[in-house]
Scaffold this active site. Sequence first.
Site, PDB file in Angstrom:
ATOM      1  N   CYS A 156      18.573   7.646 -18.709  1.00 20.19           N
ATOM      2  CA  CYS A 156      17.145   7.865 -18.951  1.00 20.19           C
ATOM      3  C   CYS A 156      16.961   9.220 -19.589  1.00 20.19           C
ATOM      4  O   CYS A 156      17.285  10.238 -18.989  1.00 20.19           O
ATOM      5  CB  CYS A 156      16.411   7.805 -17.608  1.00 20.19           C
ATOM      6  SG  CYS A 156      14.794   8.572 -17.614  1.00 20.19           S
TER       7      CYS A 156
ATOM      8  N   CYS B 193       8.297   7.829 -21.733  1.00 22.26           N
ATOM      9  CA  CYS B 193       8.474   6.588 -22.498  1.00 22.26           C
ATOM     10  C   CYS B 193       8.347   5.365 -21.592  1.00 22.26           C
ATOM     11  O   CYS B 193       8.406   4.240 -22.072  1.00 22.26           O
ATOM     12  CB  CYS B 193       9.784   6.596 -23.274  1.00 22.26           C
ATOM     13  SG  CYS B 193      11.210   6.022 -22.357  1.00 22.26           S
TER      14      CYS B 193
ATOM     15  N   LYS C 204     -12.339  10.435   1.490  1.00 21.04           N
ATOM     16  CA  LYS C 204     -11.962  11.790   1.103  1.00 21.04           C
ATOM     17  C   LYS C 204     -12.295  12.089  -0.358  1.00 21.04           C
ATOM     18  O   LYS C 204     -12.114  13.207  -0.812  1.00 21.04           O
ATOM     19  CB  LYS C 204     -10.479  12.015   1.374  1.00 21.04           C
ATOM     20  CG  LYS C 204     -10.182  12.113   2.879  1.00 21.04           C
ATOM     21  CD  LYS C 204      -8.825  12.690   3.161  1.00 21.04           C
ATOM     22  CE  LYS C 204      -7.799  11.685   3.590  1.00 21.04           C
ATOM     23  NZ  LYS C 204      -8.029  10.986   4.835  1.00 21.04           N
TER      24      LYS C 204
ATOM     25  N   CYS D 113      14.111  10.730 -20.668  1.00 18.01           N
ATOM     26  CA  CYS D 113      12.960  11.521 -20.204  1.00 18.01           C
ATOM     27  C   CYS D 113      13.273  12.256 -18.897  1.00 18.01           C
ATOM     28  O   CYS D 113      12.993  13.427 -18.750  1.00 18.01           O
ATOM     29  CB  CYS D 113      11.739  10.629 -19.974  1.00 18.01           C
ATOM     30  SG  CYS D 113      11.224   9.677 -21.407  1.00 18.01           S
TER      31      CYS D 113
ATOM     32  N   SER E  82      -5.738   5.634   5.147  1.00 17.95           N
ATOM     33  CA  SER E  82      -5.355   7.036   5.152  1.00 17.95           C
ATOM     34  C   SER E  82      -5.883   7.650   6.445  1.00 17.95           C
ATOM     35  O   SER E  82      -6.996   7.305   6.862  1.00 17.95           O
ATOM     36  CB  SER E  82      -5.974   7.733   3.950  1.00 17.95           C
ATOM     37  OG  SER E  82      -5.497   9.040   3.881  1.00 17.95           O
TER      38      SER E  82
ATOM     39  N   THR F  85       0.825  -1.214   0.000  1.00 21.30           N
ATOM     40  CA  THR F  85       0.000   0.000   0.000  1.00 21.30           C
ATOM     41  C   THR F  85       0.860   1.265   0.000  1.00 21.30           C
ATOM     42  O   THR F  85       0.484   2.281  -0.563  1.00 21.30           O
ATOM     43  CB  THR F  85      -0.929  -0.015   1.229  1.00 21.30           C
ATOM     44  OG1 THR F  85      -1.709  -1.208   1.171  1.00 21.30           O
ATOM     45  CG2 THR F  85      -1.857   1.174   1.242  1.00 21.30           C
TER      46      THR F  85
ATOM     47  N   ILE G   8      -0.059  12.169   0.076  1.00 20.25           N
ATOM     48  CA  ILE G   8      -0.320  13.453   0.732  1.00 20.25           C
ATOM     49  C   ILE G   8       0.022  13.338   2.216  1.00 20.25           C
ATOM     50  O   ILE G   8      -0.358  12.366   2.867  1.00 20.25           O
ATOM     51  CB  ILE G   8      -1.822  13.838   0.631  1.00 20.25           C
ATOM     52  CG1 ILE G   8      -2.341  13.703  -0.799  1.00 20.25           C
ATOM     53  CG2 ILE G   8      -2.062  15.231   1.196  1.00 20.25           C
ATOM     54  CD1 ILE G   8      -1.717  14.591  -1.804  1.00 20.25           C
TER      55      ILE G   8
ATOM     56  N   SER H 299       0.787   9.824   6.524  1.00 23.21           N
ATOM     57  CA  SER H 299       1.012  11.075   7.265  1.00 23.21           C
ATOM     58  C   SER H 299       1.348  10.794   8.722  1.00 23.21           C
ATOM     59  O   SER H 299       2.085  11.527   9.350  1.00 23.21           O
ATOM     60  CB  SER H 299      -0.249  11.947   7.232  1.00 23.21           C
ATOM     61  OG  SER H 299      -0.839  11.936   5.973  1.00 23.21           O
TER      62      SER H 299
ATOM     63  N   HIS I 160      -1.285  14.707   5.041  1.00 17.90           N
ATOM     64  CA  HIS I 160      -2.482  15.474   5.382  1.00 17.90           C
ATOM     65  C   HIS I 160      -2.234  16.391   6.572  1.00 17.90           C
ATOM     66  O   HIS I 160      -1.476  16.060   7.480  1.00 17.90           O
ATOM     67  CB  HIS I 160      -3.630  14.514   5.721  1.00 17.90           C
ATOM     68  CG  HIS I 160      -4.101  13.719   4.545  1.00 17.90           C
ATOM     69  ND1 HIS I 160      -4.800  14.277   3.509  1.00 17.90           N
ATOM     70  CD2 HIS I 160      -3.955  12.403   4.235  1.00 17.90           C
ATOM     71  CE1 HIS I 160      -5.083  13.341   2.609  1.00 17.90           C
ATOM     72  NE2 HIS I 160      -4.570  12.189   3.020  1.00 17.90           N
TER      73      HIS I 160
HETATM   74  C1  LIG Z   1      -5.750   4.659  -2.418  1.00 22.64           C
HETATM   75  C2  LIG Z   1      -5.001   5.046  -1.182  1.00 22.64           C
HETATM   76  C3  LIG Z   1      -4.684   6.395  -0.947  1.00 22.64           C
HETATM   77  C4  LIG Z   1      -4.023   6.765   0.202  1.00 22.64           C
HETATM   78  N1  LIG Z   1      -3.640   8.068   0.351  1.00 22.64           N
HETATM   79  C5  LIG Z   1      -2.979   8.434   1.472  1.00 22.64           C
HETATM   80  C6  LIG Z   1      -2.536   9.774   1.622  1.00 22.64           C
HETATM   81  O1  LIG Z   1      -2.631  10.597   0.709  1.00 22.64           O
HETATM   82  N2  LIG Z   1      -1.950  10.131   2.790  1.00 22.64           N
HETATM   83  C7  LIG Z   1      -1.791   9.240   3.799  1.00 22.64           C
HETATM   84  O2  LIG Z   1      -1.307   9.647   4.842  1.00 22.64           O
HETATM   85  N3  LIG Z   1      -2.148   7.951   3.655  1.00 22.64           N
HETATM   86  C8  LIG Z   1      -2.726   7.528   2.519  1.00 22.64           C
HETATM   87  N4  LIG Z   1      -3.088   6.219   2.347  1.00 22.64           N
HETATM   88  C9  LIG Z   1      -2.794   5.276   3.422  1.00 22.64           C
HETATM   89  C10 LIG Z   1      -1.333   4.843   3.408  1.00 22.64           C
HETATM   90  O3  LIG Z   1      -0.914   4.522   2.106  1.00 22.64           O
HETATM   91  C11 LIG Z   1      -1.201   3.621   4.292  1.00 22.64           C
HETATM   92  O4  LIG Z   1      -1.721   3.943   5.553  1.00 22.64           O
HETATM   93  C12 LIG Z   1       0.219   3.161   4.509  1.00 22.64           C
HETATM   94  O5  LIG Z   1       0.910   3.070   3.290  1.00 22.64           O
HETATM   95  C13 LIG Z   1       0.215   1.842   5.208  1.00 22.64           C
HETATM   96  O6  LIG Z   1       1.529   1.414   5.395  1.00 22.64           O
HETATM   97  P1  LIG Z   1       1.820   0.036   6.094  1.00 22.64           P
HETATM   98  O7  LIG Z   1       3.277  -0.018   6.282  1.00 22.64           O
HETATM   99  O8  LIG Z   1       0.964  -0.104   7.276  1.00 22.64           O
HETATM  100  O9  LIG Z   1       1.287  -1.053   5.059  1.00 22.64           O
HETATM  101  P2  LIG Z   1       1.913  -1.582   3.690  1.00 22.64           P
HETATM  102  O10 LIG Z   1       2.581  -0.524   2.939  1.00 22.64           O
HETATM  103  O11 LIG Z   1       0.853  -2.343   2.993  1.00 22.64           O
HETATM  104  O12 LIG Z   1       3.035  -2.576   4.170  1.00 22.64           O
HETATM  105  C14 LIG Z   1       2.748  -3.860   4.647  1.00 22.64           C
HETATM  106  C15 LIG Z   1       3.846  -4.768   4.193  1.00 22.64           C
HETATM  107  O13 LIG Z   1       3.728  -6.016   4.820  1.00 22.64           O
HETATM  108  C16 LIG Z   1       4.110  -7.020   3.918  1.00 22.64           C
HETATM  109  N5  LIG Z   1       3.534  -8.283   4.350  1.00 22.64           N
HETATM  110  C17 LIG Z   1       2.230  -8.610   4.401  1.00 22.64           C
HETATM  111  N6  LIG Z   1       2.083  -9.873   4.831  1.00 22.64           N
HETATM  112  C18 LIG Z   1       3.322 -10.365   5.045  1.00 22.64           C
HETATM  113  C19 LIG Z   1       3.818 -11.612   5.475  1.00 22.64           C
HETATM  114  N7  LIG Z   1       3.002 -12.598   5.778  1.00 22.64           N
HETATM  115  N8  LIG Z   1       5.149 -11.777   5.562  1.00 22.64           N
HETATM  116  C20 LIG Z   1       6.004 -10.748   5.247  1.00 22.64           C
HETATM  117  N9  LIG Z   1       5.577  -9.557   4.839  1.00 22.64           N
HETATM  118  C21 LIG Z   1       4.256  -9.356   4.739  1.00 22.64           C
HETATM  119  C22 LIG Z   1       3.544  -6.521   2.629  1.00 22.64           C
HETATM  120  O14 LIG Z   1       4.189  -7.123   1.523  1.00 22.64           O
HETATM  121  C23 LIG Z   1       3.776  -5.032   2.711  1.00 22.64           C
HETATM  122  O15 LIG Z   1       4.984  -4.628   2.095  1.00 22.64           O
HETATM  123  C24 LIG Z   1      -3.706   5.805   1.178  1.00 22.64           C
HETATM  124  C25 LIG Z   1      -3.998   4.460   0.925  1.00 22.64           C
HETATM  125  C26 LIG Z   1      -4.601   4.085  -0.255  1.00 22.64           C
HETATM  126  C27 LIG Z   1      -4.820   2.650  -0.545  1.00 22.64           C
END
Ligand SMILES: Cc1cc2nc3c(=O)[nH]c(=O)nc-3n(C[C@H](O)[C@H](O)[C@H](O)COP(=O)(O)OP(=O)(O)OC[C@H]3O[C@@H](n4cnc5c(N)ncnc54)[C@H](O)[C@@H]3O)c2cc1C
Lengths: 479, 413
Positions: A396, A433, A248, A398, A334, A40, A47, A338, A49
């Site tokens: 690159c 590209c 949002k 571009c 989200s 994710t 952003i 942030s 936020h």
């Molecule tokens: C469409 C969208 C828009 C968003 N926009 C914003 C924004 O503008 N601003 C903001 O603040 N937040 C935003 N968010 C939220 C933000 O992206 C997430 O809250 C954040 O990236 C979550 O990070 P994480 O480390 O918790 O999860 P992730 O980035 O999903 O990391 C989890 C990791 O765990 C690994 N994993 C899972 N299972 C296992 C396993 N069994 N063994 C080993 N590894 C494993 C996965 O491969 C992954 O790399 C948005 C989310 C989405 C989907």
Amino acid sequence: MYDIIIIGAGVNGACIARNLSKYQLNVLVIEKNGDVGDGTSCANSAIIHAGYDPHPGTLKAELNVLGNQMYDELCKDLDVEFERNGALTIATNEEEMQGLYHLLENAKANNVKVELIDKEKLFELEPHVTKKAIGALYAPTSGIINPFELCVALMENAMDNGVQLNLNEKVIEVISENNTYLVKTDCGEYKCKMVINCAGLFGDEIQNFVCDEKVEILPRKGEYYLLDHFVDGFVKHTLFSVPSSKGKGVLVSPTTSGDYLVGPSSDFIEDKEDISTNKDVLDNVLKEAYRLVDNVPMQHLIREFAGIRAYHKSNDFIINEPTAGFINVIGMQSPGLSSAPAVALKVENMIMKNLELKIRDNYIKTRRPLYRLKNKSIEERDKLIKENPLLGRIICRCEQISEGEIVDAIHRNCGARTIKGVKKRVRPGYGKCQGGYCQTLVLKILARELNKDMKDINFKNKGSYILCEESKGEKNVKL
Amino acid sequence: MLNYDLVIIGGGSAGIASAIGAYDNGLRSILVLEKEAYLGGILNQCIHNGFGLHLFNEELSGPEYAERFANELIKRNIEYRLETMVLKINKDLTMVCSSVNGCEIIKAKAIICATGCTERTRGAIATQGDRPSGVMTAGLAQRYLNIEGYLVGKKVFILGSGDIGLIMARRMTLEGAKVLGVAELMPYSNGLSRNIVQCLQDFNIPLYLSHTVKRIIGKNRLEKIVICEVDNKNNFVLNTEKEFEVDTLLLSVGLIPNNPLLANLGVKMHPRTKGPIVDDNYETSVPGIFACGNGLHVHDLVDFVTNEGIYVGKKVSEYIKNGKLASEKYVTIEAGNGISYVLPSKFAIDKGVAEIKFRVTKPHQKSHINVIYNGEILKSIKKQYLLPAEMEDIKFDISKLDCGNIVLEVIDD
Ligand SMILES: Cc1cc2nc3c(=O)[nH]c(=O)nc-3n(C[C@H](O)[C@H](O)[C@H](O)COP(=O)(O)OP(=O)(O)OC[C@H]3O[C@@H](n4cnc5c(N)ncnc54)[C@H](O)[C@@H]3O)c2cc1C
Ligand SMILES: Cc1cc2nc3c(=O)[nH]c(=O)nc-3n(C[C@H](O)[C@H](O)[C@H](O)COP(=O)(O)OP(=O)(O)OC[C@H]3O[C@@H](n4cnc5c(N)ncnc54)[C@H](O)[C@@H]3O)c2cc1C
């Protein structure tokens, strides 16, 4: 025996790893993908936020507001692209104006600086906004970040300070054994004193291994259009519509590299790994975008992508210790990006109650800056090339990225191993590209620097090969 | 700071030809700058035969054709630098260049931009579905195969009937891969007729006209694609889906002139060609900056690129000798009914004869091209076939005209 195992190297896992790296701890991060931040954390709106949106009193509100404030120092220390470009939530009718008043109240309760502005001030700030707008809420502290750089930089700095990262390794079971944990993966098993569950969409599986009280994380997809940077330019601020029950809504925003994001949609899906894009969904995204601007420069479209939110029914972050020594950081929808620095701080404080934390003697707080030749003067560039000639050879066309920058991205801690890894770190392949011209060169550099056969360089994860076999036939032998 | 009369950006066939054209017209202070480690540009990956038919009456391969011209350059002692990329052009005709030797400024009295084209990508045409590896432009696969010596896949489908896609269909088949088909959005092919016959029909590769890829499926590597018929508004037609299990999807969906240098300088761009707008000397809207080759508009045949390059080189040498080229009186030239674009967009009357390149928007059989001057037909020529894939040209007398407007149109008989 590890002191701490972090499962998942998204922004949360990486940020926690970096915070812990200042202590004399033995930390292992396990990530199932071929690179950090490929879940994710690499497909979102990017952003930072301001924090006027989440309900006062929720973890989201508390950690968003604090996290936002921490980003200036963090990005300076780690050399990550970050810019407080300001956000505008746009109202086009009376009902939406009421929504803005509501947000204003929220902002006050969350202690976030915002300002209601009239039409005139709005067009002065942002000429690209729709002529239908009647007012807006201006949040000057809202920012844009390079989320790829952020995840990489956090992990690189953590590794500079001794954290171990295992990529391409999936946790398949966690077993609690009298005060310690056994973490089993598809490659082996490890013992540790504490587990931090940062597994994003799969955080429910991990927690359910060790807890009786089951949780469920549901995938909710967001699809985007990405537009290339162009000379005349487009919006400078992040434009939001007034939030609704679905979240949002669609935004239009510049990115730190000068491109433009239009999206996301918001739909529950079945498969947690289904990051496909769909025409009808994106058609609707575009329609929604026209509530914010009167013209979307679609002639500069370069890519579509999708990210998946890890939704929990509480609609708030879950940061808890359901059983001693096991900490959940899940349900990170989200504003999870942030909030990440504030989340890491909170987790650090929770760990302190379990383990004695002693500062490491030779802790390095900062990351060696990237070359960023594009921002350098001719003289600075020339000087750098005289020291390292590869910085003069452009790969690159571009994005004008040099071989020296790519080699550097490979050889740092948490270095690039794949085409996508190079792209995320220094951008070749991000331009118009999309790698059509430079991918062969990047692949050759990866193979040479990693001492691998060209066939063994993947696009991203295992199985995403690019070349299948050597050709039997002729080739241009003169080159 | 280095100074030259003429700096040419790009050492592909257009850049080389323009250097030769300028030299043979008396210019000596010339520098060619090429980003890659070799001269010849895109020709180096086109190892099939079929180059030079028009110029030499011979069938050369791309590298052979490139070598012939590179040798002409060397014979004339024209200076060139490899692995040197121009990062920026300024209005005062200085350029910022980067190479392993350093980053420096070079100044010219005139610049020819011959920076080639790029291929349209999956993102630009917004194909739905997953984003696995194995989906790439046909030119990229061609480069992997013909320059690096690696095959990108074994079971292949091709989207778009552009020439590169057709040539890759044959090439991959000869390499032992199975090419399951080519889908083309339009009801007609976008490649040269000779390529349809020699690359598809000779190998029994089906061509699905009015079809597109509806969905891309695959987690890590491409596993499957779904193609589907489209109606005349390009909407999917229900229940016409066909599935193909393939590991590779090559895209041959169009080429776009590559001109970030000119765009950043604020040079006026043509909405159809996506290259700069030029006058009859191929000078852009910024004085002293000229363009030719695929960076100006996409050519089907290298012979035409070479001719255009030589012409522009000659014009630029006149420009440098006289300090300017502009004439007093021009006719403007516009695309009318059925014409996709015309080039150049104006012609000086004192040139006597106008030579205009153009493309049609759709295929025609038995039609006329009319040249209309201020509302009256100046010239009309009969055409048996007209195809969007094939660039046409037309010459006509303008010596007796006054300033005014010329419109080109195609009329079915
Ligand atoms: C469409 C969208 C828009 C968003 N926009 C914003 C924004 O503008 N601003 C903001 O603040 N937040 C935003 N968010 C939220 C933000 O992206 C997430 O809250 C954040 O990236 C979550 O990070 P994480 O480390 O918790 O999860 P992730 O980035 O999903 O990391 C989890 C990791 O765990 C690994 N994993 C899972 N299972 C296992 C396993 N069994 N063994 C080993 N590894 C494993 C996965 O491969 C992954 O790399 C948005 C989310 C989405 C989907
Ligand atoms: C894939 C492909 C297949 C083709 N097949 C055929 C065929 O079968 N038969 C036929 O007759 N014609 C064919 N053509 C058409 C013809 O060969 C080309 O149109 C012609 O070679 C283009 O020449 P060019 O010099 O305009 O561009 P290119 O050959 O692309 O040259 C442009 C050069 O500019 C350089 N450059 C770009 N930017 C910079 C910069 N900033 N600084 C320095 N250098 C720069 C590039 O590295 C490149 O070498 C094909 C074209 C393509 C693209």
